[in-house]
Enzyme design. Structure first.
Site, PDB file in Angstrom:
ATOM      1  N   LYS A 292      21.717  -1.622  12.455  1.00 49.58           N
ATOM      2  CA  LYS A 292      20.640  -0.632  12.496  1.00 49.58           C
ATOM      3  C   LYS A 292      19.518  -1.110  13.415  1.00 49.58           C
ATOM      4  O   LYS A 292      19.359  -2.316  13.605  1.00 49.58           O
ATOM      5  CB  LYS A 292      20.051  -0.449  11.091  1.00 49.58           C
ATOM      6  CG  LYS A 292      20.954   0.274  10.106  1.00 49.58           C
ATOM      7  CD  LYS A 292      20.271   0.404   8.748  1.00 49.58           C
ATOM      8  CE  LYS A 292      21.164   1.103   7.736  1.00 49.58           C
ATOM      9  NZ  LYS A 292      21.452   2.510   8.049  1.00 49.58           N
ATOM     10  N   ARG A 366      30.139   4.601   1.113  1.00 50.72           N
ATOM     11  CA  ARG A 366      31.328   5.365   0.685  1.00 50.72           C
ATOM     12  C   ARG A 366      32.518   4.438   0.446  1.00 50.72           C
ATOM     13  O   ARG A 366      33.375   4.736  -0.375  1.00 50.72           O
ATOM     14  CB  ARG A 366      31.640   6.436   1.741  1.00 50.72           C
ATOM     15  CG  ARG A 366      31.917   5.885   3.108  1.00 50.72           C
ATOM     16  CD  ARG A 366      31.801   6.939   4.203  1.00 50.72           C
ATOM     17  NE  ARG A 366      30.410   7.265   4.524  1.00 50.72           N
ATOM     18  CZ  ARG A 366      30.041   8.157   5.434  1.00 50.72           C
ATOM     19  NH1 ARG A 366      30.959   8.837   6.091  1.00 50.72           N
ATOM     20  NH2 ARG A 366      28.765   8.396   5.669  1.00 50.72           N
TER      21      ARG A 366
HETATM   22  N1  BES Z   1      22.060   3.442   3.444  1.00 51.61           N
HETATM   23  C1  BES Z   1      22.283   4.315   4.548  1.00 51.61           C
HETATM   24  C2  BES Z   1      21.692   5.703   4.343  1.00 51.61           C
HETATM   25  C3  BES Z   1      20.190   5.811   4.216  1.00 51.61           C
HETATM   26  C4  BES Z   1      19.411   6.163   5.305  1.00 51.61           C
HETATM   27  C5  BES Z   1      19.570   5.619   3.009  1.00 51.61           C
HETATM   28  C6  BES Z   1      18.049   6.292   5.187  1.00 51.61           C
HETATM   29  C7  BES Z   1      18.197   5.734   2.877  1.00 51.61           C
HETATM   30  C8  BES Z   1      17.442   6.086   3.965  1.00 51.61           C
HETATM   31  C9  BES Z   1      23.785   4.466   4.784  1.00 51.61           C
HETATM   32  O1  BES Z   1      24.546   3.361   4.467  1.00 51.61           O
HETATM   33  C10 BES Z   1      23.966   4.719   6.239  1.00 51.61           C
HETATM   34  O2  BES Z   1      23.672   3.851   7.007  1.00 51.61           O
HETATM   35  N2  BES Z   1      24.444   5.898   6.584  1.00 51.61           N
HETATM   36  C11 BES Z   1      24.644   6.271   7.936  1.00 51.61           C
HETATM   37  C12 BES Z   1      25.982   6.969   8.040  1.00 51.61           C
HETATM   38  C13 BES Z   1      26.467   7.119   9.437  1.00 51.61           C
HETATM   39  C14 BES Z   1      26.815   5.784  10.027  1.00 51.61           C
HETATM   40  C15 BES Z   1      27.682   8.017   9.423  1.00 51.61           C
HETATM   41  C16 BES Z   1      23.508   7.187   8.364  1.00 51.61           C
HETATM   42  O3  BES Z   1      23.016   7.954   7.527  1.00 51.61           O
HETATM   43  O4  BES Z   1      23.082   7.077   9.496  1.00 51.61           O
HETATM   44 MN    MN Z   2      24.680   1.973   6.046  1.00 47.97          MN
END
Ligand code: BES
Ligand code: MN
Ligand code: ZN
Length: 514
Positions: A292, A366
Site C-alpha cells: 500500500k 477474503r
Molecule cells: N483492509 C483493506 C480494506 C480497507 C481499506 C479497510 C480502507 C479499511 C479502510 C483490504 O485488505 C484491501 O486492501 N482491499 C483492497 C482490495 C483490492 C486489492 C481488490 C482495496 O480495497 O483496495
Molecule cells: Mn489488504
C-alpha cells in the site's frame, strides 16, 4: 479501557434528598440534570424537585432564550434554591408532536448528557421526560448505555495525564427513575453490551506492534472468565487441517498466524444448532508484496475490526447469559512484505479444496475468511454464518461511514439484519450478488483468482466469500467504513467504534434466543 464511571438508579423521591443531602466528593462539581420539553415544560417529578427554584430557572431560560429544543441546554451555576453546584436543563422537545422517544435516541441522549458532564464529579440525572416513554425502564437503561459509551477513553499510551483538557478523576451518576429496580434489571443487559463494545474498541485502538495475532488470541482467551470455551489453532494445527489460504497471508510475518474458535452454550437444549459469527482479524495490513502507499497506512492497524467485534459480541452474549448456542471464529494474521511473503501469481489450495490464484496480495481478508468460513460450516452446521470484515476500500466509496455493506444469500437473514440496524442505529445497506459478478473471479490457472478487476470491488469480494459458505444461510458485513476511523458522535468519541456488537446482539435477542 475502563471508563471511570459509576452509575446507579434511584427513585425520584430520593433524587432530591441525595442531591441535596450528600456533600460532593470535592473532586468536581455536583450537577443536577433535568429534562424539559417545549417551552420549558417539566415532568411532574422534576417540577416537584425544583419546587420554588423553578421560577429562577424560568428567568434564566428567558434570559438565555432557552426553549427546550432537542439537544439544546441551559446551564445555571450555583442555582438559587437548588443544592447543586450546577443545574443543566436538557431540551428534549419531541421532533414530531406526541412521538415517543425511540431506543437509539435515548442512547444518544445519554451520550449527550455524558458529554456535558465531563469526566469528573457527582451528578444526578432526573430521568423524567415530558414525552413519557412506553417502556421507561428500557429507556433509562438505554440512557445508561449512552453514558457508558460516551465515557470510553483509550489513553493507555499517554504518559502525561490529568491536563486541563482531560482532567483525571471519576464520574458518579445517579439516574432517578420511577422504578429503580426495573431500570436496574433492564440495564444489566446493556452493561454487558457496553463492556463488549468497549472490549472491541480497545482491540481496534491498540497499536499493531502490541496487538499481533498471538496477543489477540491471548486476549480472546480471556473470555473464558465469562464462561466462553476458547480453542486456539496455531500454525501447525492449521497446516494439518489445510488452511493454506489463511496461512499464505501470514507467511511473510514474524508473528505466527492464529485461528480462534469461541463457543458459548446458552441454549436450553444443549444440542441446538449454533449461530456463527466470523471475523477478519488482519492485525496489520501493509498490502504485502502488493504494498500500500505510505499515506494513512497506520490506519491498517484497524483491519481486525471484524474480529474485535466478534470477541466483543461473545463477551456481551456470555455476560448476559444469552439463551442461544453461539460460535465465534476469528482468523488472525499480519500481512507483511518479506522474502517469505506470498507473491502475486502464487496458487494456494484452500481448506475447501478449491484453488485460488493470488493476483493481488492486498486482497488478503477474503483469503483469511475463506478458510475460516469453510471450517465453521463444515464443523458446526450453524443455523447461519455472519462474517464481519474491513474488506474493501470500495465500500467507503459506495456507502461512506453511515451504513455497513450487507451481502447475503438469504432474504430473511438480510431483512432481520436491516431491522436490527434500524433499531440500534448500526445501520446496514444491502448490495447485490449474482452470477455475472461471480464470473469476474474466473482464473486462467486456478479455480478462481482473488480479485475481480476494477469495477464493483465490494461485490466481487463478497462473491469470493460466497464460494466458501457451501450454500448455508450467510451474510457478509463489509465494515471498512464503520468499524474504524469512524466519525465521532454523541456516543462514540474514539477511533475504533466497536461497531456491530449492538447490531448482532439485537439480532440474536430478537430472533434466536429460546
Ligand atoms: N483492509 C483493506 C480494506 C480497507 C481499506 C479497510 C480502507 C479499511 C479502510 C483490504 O485488505 C484491501 O486492501 N482491499 C483492497 C482490495 C483490492 C486489492 C481488490 C482495496 O480495497 O483496495
Ligand atoms: Mn489488504
Ligand atoms: Zn485488509
Amino acid at each position: 479501557m475502563t471508563s471511570k464511571l459509576a452509575v446507579e438508579f434511584v427513585a425520584f423521591k430520593d433524587a432530591g434528598r441525595r442531591a441535596r443531602g450528600k456533600k460532593g466528593s470535592g473532586e468536581g462539581p455536583r450537577t443536577l440534570v433535568v429534562f424539559a420539553g417545549a417551552d420549558l415544560a417539566f415532568g411532574p417529578a422534576t417540577a416537584e424537585l425544583l419546587g420554588e427554584a423553578a421560577e429562577t430557572v424560568g428567568r434564566s431560560a428567558q434570559a438565555a432564550s432557552f426553549k427546550g429544543k432537542a439537544m439544546s441546554t441551559l446551564e445555571v451555576w450555583a442555582p438559587a434554591g437548588v443544592d447543586a453546584d450546577r443545574l443543566i436543563v436538557v431540551g428534549c422537545a419531541p421532533k414530531e408532536a406526541g412521538a415517543p422517544p425511540a431506543g437509539a435516541e435515548m442512547m444518544t441522549l445519554g451520550g449527550f448528557v455524558a458529554g456535558k458532564l465531563g469526566r469528573k464529579g457527582d451528578a444526578t440525572v432526573v430521568f423524567d421526560l415530558p414525552a413519557a416513554s412506553e417502556h421507561p425502564a428500557e429507556a433509562a437503561a438505554e440512557l445508561m448505555l449512552g453514558l457508558r459509551l460516551r465515557s470510553y477513553k483509550f489513553d493507555r499510551y499517554k504518559t502525561k495525564k490529568g491536563d486541563d483538557a482531560e482532567p483525571e478523576g471519576a464520574l458518579a451518576v445517579r439516574i432517578a427513575v420511577a422504578d429503580p429496580a426495573a431500570a436496574k434489571k433492564a440495564a444489566k443487559a446493556r452493561e454487558a453490551i457496553a463492556e463488549g463494545m468497549n472490549i472491541a474498541r480497545d482491540l481496534v485502538n491498540e497499536p499493531p506492534n502490541v496487538l499481533h495475532p498471538e496477543e489477540f488470541a491471548r486476549r480472546a482467551r480471556e473470555l473464558e472468565k465469562v464462561g466462553v470455551e476458547v480453542e486456539i489453532l496455531d500454525v501447525k494445527a492449521m497446516q494439518k487441517l489445510g488452511m493454506n489460504a489463511l496461512l499464505g497471508v501470514g507467511q511473510g510475518s514474524v508473528h505466527e498466524s492464529r485461528c480462534v474458535i469461541m463457543r458459548w452454550n446458552g441454549a436450553k437444549k444443549a444440542d441446538e444448532r449454533p449461530v456463527a459469527f466470523i471475523g477478519k482479524g488482519v492485525t496489520f495490513d501493509t498490502g504485502g508484496i502488493s504494498i500500500k502507499p505510505a499515506g494513512g497506512m497506520e490506519d491498517m492497524k484497524g483491519d481486525m475490526a471484524g474480529a474485535a467485534c466478534v470477541v466483543g459480541l461473545m463477551h456481551a452474549l456470555a455476560s448476559r447469559k444469552a439463551k442461544v448456542n453461539v460460535i465465534g471464529a476469528i482468523g488472525l494474521v499480519e500481512n507483511m512484505p518479506d522474502g517469505k511473503a506470498q507473491r502475486p501469481g502464487d496458487i494456494v489450495k484452500t481448506l475447501s479444496g478449491q484453488t485460488v490464484e493470488i493476483i493481488n496480495t492486498d486482497a488478503e481478508g477474503r483469503l483469511v475468511l475463506a478458510d475460516v468460513l469453510w471450517r465453521i460450516q463444515d464443523q458446526y452446521e450453524p443455523q447461519f454464518m455472519i462474517n464481519l470484515a474491513t474488506l474493501t476500500g470500495a465500500i467507503l466509496v459506495a456507502l461512506g461511514t453511515e451504513h455497513a455493506g450487507l451481502f447475503s444469500n438469504n432474504d430473511e437473514l438480510a431483512e432481520r439484519l436491516h431491522v436490527a440496524g434500524k433499531e440500534t442505529g448500526e445501520k446496514v445497506w444491502r448490495l447485490p450478488l449474482g452470477p455475472a459478478y461471480d464470473k469476474l473471479l474466473d482464473s486462467k490457472f486456478a479455480d478462481m483468482k482473488n480479485v475481480g478487476g476494477r469495477h464493483a470491488g465490494s461485490i466481487t469480494a463478497a462473491q469470493f466469500l460466497q464460494r466458501f459458505v457451501n450454500k448455508r444461510p450467510w451474510a457478509h458485513l463489509d465494515i471498512a467504513g464503520t468499524g474504524m476511523a469512524s466519525p465521532q458522535n454523541e456516543t462514540n468519541q474514539t477511533w475504533g467504534s466497536g461497531w456491530g456488537v449492538r447490531l448482532l446482539d439485537r439480532l440474536v435477542a430478537d430472533h434466536y434466543e429460546k
